[in-house]
Design a protein around this motif. Structure first.
Motif, PDB file in Angstrom:
ATOM      1  N   LEU A 311       0.832  -1.208   0.000  1.00 52.15           N
ATOM      2  CA  LEU A 311       0.000   0.000   0.000  1.00 52.15           C
ATOM      3  C   LEU A 311       0.864   1.254   0.000  1.00 52.15           C
ATOM      4  CD1 LEU A 311      -2.566   1.685   0.365  1.00 52.15           C
ATOM      5  CD2 LEU A 311      -2.417   1.218   2.821  1.00 52.15           C
ATOM      6  N   GLN A 312       1.876   1.282   0.844  1.00 50.05           N
ATOM      7  CA  GLN A 312       2.730   2.469   0.925  1.00 50.05           C
ATOM      8  C   GLN A 312       3.411   2.734  -0.412  1.00 50.05           C
ATOM      9  OE1 GLN A 312       5.109   2.748   4.410  1.00 50.05           O
ATOM     10  NE2 GLN A 312       6.240   4.536   3.729  1.00 50.05           N
ATOM     11  N   ARG A 313       3.831   1.675  -1.072  1.00 48.39           N
ATOM     12  CA  ARG A 313       4.443   1.840  -2.380  1.00 48.39           C
ATOM     13  C   ARG A 313       3.459   2.410  -3.391  1.00 48.39           C
ATOM     14  NH1 ARG A 313       6.755  -3.293  -5.601  1.00 48.39           N
ATOM     15  NH2 ARG A 313       4.508  -3.642  -5.773  1.00 48.39           N
ATOM     16  N   LYS A 314       2.219   1.946  -3.332  1.00 44.49           N
ATOM     17  CA  LYS A 314       1.178   2.464  -4.225  1.00 44.49           C
ATOM     18  C   LYS A 314       0.955   3.954  -3.994  1.00 44.49           C
ATOM     19  CE  LYS A 314      -0.749  -0.773  -6.840  1.00 44.49           C
ATOM     20  NZ  LYS A 314      -0.948  -0.603  -8.304  1.00 44.49           N
ATOM     21  N   LEU A 315       0.896   4.336  -2.739  1.00 49.37           N
ATOM     22  CA  LEU A 315       0.679   5.743  -2.408  1.00 49.37           C
ATOM     23  C   LEU A 315       1.834   6.618  -2.900  1.00 49.37           C
ATOM     24  CD1 LEU A 315      -0.667   5.321   1.239  1.00 49.37           C
ATOM     25  CD2 LEU A 315      -1.989   6.110  -0.724  1.00 49.37           C
ATOM     26  N   GLU A 316       3.047   6.106  -2.802  1.00 51.47           N
ATOM     27  CA  GLU A 316       4.223   6.873  -3.218  1.00 51.47           C
ATOM     28  C   GLU A 316       4.338   6.969  -4.732  1.00 51.47           C
ATOM     29  OE1 GLU A 316       7.246   4.658  -1.288  1.00 51.47           O
ATOM     30  OE2 GLU A 316       6.989   5.648   0.667  1.00 51.47           O
ATOM     31  N   GLU A 317       3.829   5.955  -5.453  1.00 55.47           N
ATOM     32  CA  GLU A 317       3.978   5.913  -6.912  1.00 55.47           C
ATOM     33  C   GLU A 317       2.849   6.602  -7.657  1.00 55.47           C
ATOM     34  OE1 GLU A 317       4.268   1.804  -7.806  1.00 55.47           O
ATOM     35  OE2 GLU A 317       6.369   1.619  -7.176  1.00 55.47           O
ATOM     36  N   ASN A 318       1.710   6.831  -6.991  1.00 55.34           N
ATOM     37  CA  ASN A 318       0.539   7.372  -7.680  1.00 55.34           C
ATOM     38  C   ASN A 318       0.054   8.653  -7.009  1.00 55.34           C
ATOM     39  OD1 ASN A 318      -0.295   5.024  -9.657  1.00 55.34           O
ATOM     40  ND2 ASN A 318       0.232   4.057  -7.721  1.00 55.34           N
ATOM     41  N   SER A 319      -0.593   9.474  -7.812  1.00 49.83           N
ATOM     42  CA  SER A 319      -1.129  10.742  -7.296  1.00 49.83           C
ATOM     43  C   SER A 319      -2.648  10.801  -7.431  1.00 49.83           C
ATOM     44  CB  SER A 319      -0.507  11.916  -8.054  1.00 49.83           C
ATOM     45  OG  SER A 319      -0.784  11.816  -9.447  1.00 49.83           O
ATOM     46  N   THR A 320      -3.287   9.637  -7.623  1.00 48.12           N
ATOM     47  CA  THR A 320      -4.737   9.625  -7.813  1.00 48.12           C
ATOM     48  C   THR A 320      -5.495  10.001  -6.543  1.00 48.12           C
ATOM     49  OG1 THR A 320      -4.671   7.258  -7.366  1.00 48.12           O
ATOM     50  CG2 THR A 320      -4.715   7.933  -9.672  1.00 48.12           C
ATOM     51  N   TRP A 321      -4.802  10.031  -5.435  1.00 47.69           N
ATOM     52  CA  TRP A 321      -5.446  10.408  -4.170  1.00 47.69           C
ATOM     53  C   TRP A 321      -5.077  11.840  -3.793  1.00 47.69           C
ATOM     54  CZ3 TRP A 321      -2.129  11.104   0.185  1.00 47.69           C
ATOM     55  CH2 TRP A 321      -0.799  10.764  -0.060  1.00 47.69           C
ATOM     56  N   ALA A 322      -4.774  12.658  -4.783  1.00 46.64           N
ATOM     57  CA  ALA A 322      -4.283  14.023  -4.550  1.00 46.64           C
ATOM     58  C   ALA A 322      -5.260  14.882  -3.745  1.00 46.64           C
ATOM     59  CB  ALA A 322      -3.980  14.704  -5.886  1.00 46.64           C
ATOM     60  N   ASP A 323      -6.550  14.581  -3.860  1.00 51.59           N
ATOM     61  CA  ASP A 323      -7.538  15.368  -3.114  1.00 51.59           C
ATOM     62  C   ASP A 323      -7.360  15.231  -1.609  1.00 51.59           C
ATOM     63  OD1 ASP A 323      -8.589  16.205  -5.466  1.00 51.59           O
ATOM     64  OD2 ASP A 323     -10.248  14.791  -5.488  1.00 51.59           O
ATOM     65  N   TYR A 324      -6.616  14.222  -1.177  1.00 46.79           N
ATOM     66  CA  TYR A 324      -6.446  13.975   0.252  1.00 46.79           C
ATOM     67  C   TYR A 324      -5.022  14.323   0.703  1.00 46.79           C
ATOM     68  CZ  TYR A 324     -10.846  11.544  -0.201  1.00 46.79           C
ATOM     69  OH  TYR A 324     -12.159  11.235  -0.457  1.00 46.79           O
ATOM     70  N   LYS A 325      -4.398  15.270  -0.002  1.00 46.10           N
ATOM     71  CA  LYS A 325      -3.033  15.654   0.332  1.00 46.10           C
ATOM     72  C   LYS A 325      -2.920  16.321   1.706  1.00 46.10           C
ATOM     73  CE  LYS A 325      -0.296  14.383  -3.053  1.00 46.10           C
ATOM     74  NZ  LYS A 325       0.828  13.479  -2.831  1.00 46.10           N
ATOM     75  N   THR A 326      -4.063  16.612   2.322  1.00 46.26           N
ATOM     76  CA  THR A 326      -3.999  17.168   3.675  1.00 46.26           C
ATOM     77  C   THR A 326      -3.406  16.152   4.646  1.00 46.26           C
ATOM     78  OG1 THR A 326      -6.290  16.462   3.992  1.00 46.26           O
ATOM     79  CG2 THR A 326      -5.919  18.765   3.376  1.00 46.26           C
ATOM     80  N   LEU A 327      -3.411  14.896   4.250  1.00 49.62           N
ATOM     81  CA  LEU A 327      -2.802  13.847   5.062  1.00 49.62           C
ATOM     82  C   LEU A 327      -1.484  13.413   4.430  1.00 49.62           C
ATOM     83  CD1 LEU A 327      -5.752  11.469   6.044  1.00 49.62           C
ATOM     84  CD2 LEU A 327      -4.627  13.179   7.448  1.00 49.62           C
ATOM     85  N   GLU A 328      -0.464  13.300   5.235  1.00 47.16           N
ATOM     86  CA  GLU A 328       0.808  12.774   4.760  1.00 47.16           C
ATOM     87  C   GLU A 328       0.717  11.248   4.666  1.00 47.16           C
ATOM     88  OE1 GLU A 328       3.282  14.559   3.721  1.00 47.16           O
ATOM     89  OE2 GLU A 328       2.331  16.468   4.260  1.00 47.16           O
ATOM     90  N   ILE A 329       1.576  10.671   3.842  1.00 46.94           N
ATOM     91  CA  ILE A 329       1.562   9.214   3.670  1.00 46.94           C
ATOM     92  C   ILE A 329       1.831   8.519   4.998  1.00 46.94           C
ATOM     93  CG2 ILE A 329       2.773   7.263   2.617  1.00 46.94           C
ATOM     94  CD1 ILE A 329       3.067   8.875   0.095  1.00 46.94           C
ATOM     95  N   ASP A 330       2.740   9.052   5.781  1.00 48.02           N
ATOM     96  CA  ASP A 330       3.043   8.439   7.085  1.00 48.02           C
ATOM     97  C   ASP A 330       1.814   8.435   7.991  1.00 48.02           C
ATOM     98  OD1 ASP A 330       5.617   7.950   6.320  1.00 48.02           O
ATOM     99  OD2 ASP A 330       6.489   9.669   7.373  1.00 48.02           O
ATOM    100  N   THR A 331       1.016   9.494   7.920  1.00 49.91           N
ATOM    101  CA  THR A 331      -0.205   9.549   8.738  1.00 49.91           C
ATOM    102  C   THR A 331      -1.225   8.531   8.248  1.00 49.91           C
ATOM    103  OG1 THR A 331       0.153  11.910   9.120  1.00 49.91           O
ATOM    104  CG2 THR A 331      -2.045  11.046   9.578  1.00 49.91           C
ATOM    105  N   ILE A 332      -1.359   8.402   6.931  1.00 47.00           N
ATOM    106  CA  ILE A 332      -2.275   7.408   6.374  1.00 47.00           C
ATOM    107  C   ILE A 332      -1.865   6.009   6.813  1.00 47.00           C
ATOM    108  CG2 ILE A 332      -3.027   6.305   4.226  1.00 47.00           C
ATOM    109  CD1 ILE A 332      -2.956   9.005   2.877  1.00 47.00           C
ATOM    110  N   MET A 333      -0.577   5.719   6.765  1.00 42.28           N
ATOM    111  CA  MET A 333      -0.103   4.399   7.181  1.00 42.28           C
ATOM    112  C   MET A 333      -0.332   4.169   8.681  1.00 42.28           C
ATOM    113  SD  MET A 333       0.652   3.107   4.373  1.00 42.28           S
ATOM    114  CE  MET A 333       1.002   1.546   5.175  1.00 42.28           C
ATOM    115  N   THR A 334      -0.210   5.222   9.472  1.00 41.61           N
ATOM    116  CA  THR A 334      -0.505   5.092  10.901  1.00 41.61           C
ATOM    117  C   THR A 334      -1.966   4.726  11.118  1.00 41.61           C
ATOM    118  OG1 THR A 334       1.198   6.691  11.532  1.00 41.61           O
ATOM    119  CG2 THR A 334      -0.570   6.313  13.114  1.00 41.61           C
ATOM    120  N   LEU A 335      -2.869   5.370  10.381  1.00 37.99           N
ATOM    121  CA  LEU A 335      -4.299   5.073  10.480  1.00 37.99           C
ATOM    122  C   LEU A 335      -4.594   3.647  10.015  1.00 37.99           C
ATOM    123  CD1 LEU A 335      -5.785   8.447   9.162  1.00 37.99           C
ATOM    124  CD2 LEU A 335      -5.824   7.614  11.526  1.00 37.99           C
ATOM    125  N   VAL A 336      -3.900   3.205   8.975  1.00 41.30           N
ATOM    126  CA  VAL A 336      -4.080   1.834   8.481  1.00 41.30           C
ATOM    127  C   VAL A 336      -3.693   0.835   9.562  1.00 41.30           C
ATOM    128  CG1 VAL A 336      -3.190   0.105   6.853  1.00 41.30           C
ATOM    129  CG2 VAL A 336      -3.827   2.372   6.033  1.00 41.30           C
TER     130      VAL A 336
END
Length: 392
Positions: A311-336
């Motif tokens: 999942l983390q690799r997907k988030l780093e390679e794609n920008s299709t979730w750009a609308d949720y840039k208010t969250l950093e990838i590290d924060t998303i992974m913490t929530l996961v």
């Protein structure tokens, strides 16, 4: 690094040539039907078609023709309104809104009025009243279990003892489940609230997100099984209903982000029409092999850490979730990780269990994590496959 795929997640079976040819013929017939579906511009969506009888009686009980006729109509009718659940949900919603509901007392009054005005008996015919009485009688029979099949709309009747034995055969798997003495829901709820408060105070999530994720009115996920009537000995598919677990709010929010990542997978197929569109320009000959694979107990067989890495690799390679840039990838992974941590338990009747390996069964988040990990396995396997691919 993701490393090697999980061993044992797939099962390879050698089959006789005649059986293989028969399977290939069936798959070819399925593909030919897709062309007809493709040209249907206006489609009427009916309940999912299930070939064969709408009712499967696997129990030892003999039913009257009237009872069988009623049961074959589909799912059991709900003959009452659970007022306590409605009130609890309303109060929970008002509390979560944190003042956004302008007049909560007016809302409460309107809902109470609607409940009091509800008179289901006025719309029931004498025939439907009789059917409800029969259903209520059947429901009280503790010797049988009436449920639906794993696939399709078939109603399945089983002996309670047989159903319990098959549930036990699942739960007695010590490598996957462990029985615990008490319900951990309250403990998990408090721990998750504390973790969310830390994220909010650190400004990693917004106050609005905190309110959306805040768990309240939680209960343990419920475990049950759906019979696979299309398989030998009718095994049960384990199902866990997590709609009221502590991490449900977090999972639902994350799902809105991850759904945009699914379309980035090379093997993504939206539906049968999409499959036809992708295959229509390819040459399908007698020598072409159309194959499909099935994962064995996919969720419990998946390595959670590797799923999170995928999942983390997907988030780093794609920008299709750009609308949720208010969250950093590290924060998303913490929530996961929080969502996974506080979802690995369930209740079956009066007993509680922990799931000791794999992704949580029944959560809204697990299908996405499994999808991203399976994408990694598919690409790794196909890149080392010697035969030429027509399409994938």
């Amino acid at each position: 690094m993701l490393g090697e795929p999980c061993p044992g997640i797939f099962q390879v079976r050698l089959v006789p040539v005649d059986e293989w040819r028969g399977s290939k013929t069936r798959l070819s017939e399925k593909f030919s039907k897709l062309e007809f579906q493709h040209f249907q511009q206006t489609r009427i969506f009916l309940p999912r078609f299930c070939p064969g009888s709408p009712l499967e009686n696997l129990s030892s009980k003999v039913f009257t023709p009237k009872e069988l006729s009623i049961l074959s109509k589909g799912s059991l009718a709900q003959t009452y309104v659970n007022i306590s659940e409605i009130i609890t949900s309303v109060e929970s919603g008002i509390f979560s809104s944190h003042g956004e509901v302008e007049n909560p007392d007016l809302l409460r009054g309107e809902i109470v009025k609607s409940i009091l005005d509800y008179k289901p008996s006025l719309s029931l015919t004498s025939q439907s009243k009789e059917e409800i009485k029969i259903l209520q009688k059947l429901k009280k029979d503790k010797n049988t279990v009436i449920t639906r099949a794993d696939k399709g709309n078939t109603v399945v009747i089983m002996d309670s003892a047989d159903y319990q034995n098959k549930i036990n055969s699942l739960l007695l798997d010590k490598n996957t489940y462990k029985e615990i003495k008490t319900d951990p829901t309250d403990k998990y709820t408090k721990q998750l609230r504390k973790e969310l408060e830390i994220l909010k105070d650190s400004r990693l999530i917004t106050p609005q997100m905190y309110r959306k994720f805040y768990p309240e009115g939680c209960s343990a996920p419920k475990f049950y099984g759906l019979p696979k009537i299309h398989k030998k000995d009718t095994p049960l598919r384990p199902i866990v209903a997590c709609y009221s677990s502590p991490a449900t709010g977090v999972g639902k929010f994350l799902a809105t982000i991850f759904k945009y990542l699914l379309t980035t997978q090379k093997s993504y197929i939206k539906n049968s029409i999409d499959l036809f569109e992708k295959l229509k320009n390819h040459s399908i000959t007698e020598k072409t092999i159309l194959s499909s694979f099935d994962a064995i107990s996919m969720y419990t067989a998946c390595d959670v850490h590797k799923c999170e890495q995928a999942l983390q690799r997907k988030l780093e390679e794609n920008s299709t979730w750009a609308d949720y840039k208010t969250l950093e990838i590290d924060t998303i992974m913490t929530l996961v990780r929080l969502c996974n941590k506080f979802s690995l338990y369930f209740r079956f009747r009066e007993n509680f269990f922990l799931q000791v390996k794999g992704l949580p069964v029944g959560t809204v988040l697990s299908p996405f994590l499994a999808n991203f990990y399976m994408d990694f396995i598919e690409q790794s396997s196909l890149n080392s496959f010697p035969l030429k691919r027509v399409w994938f």
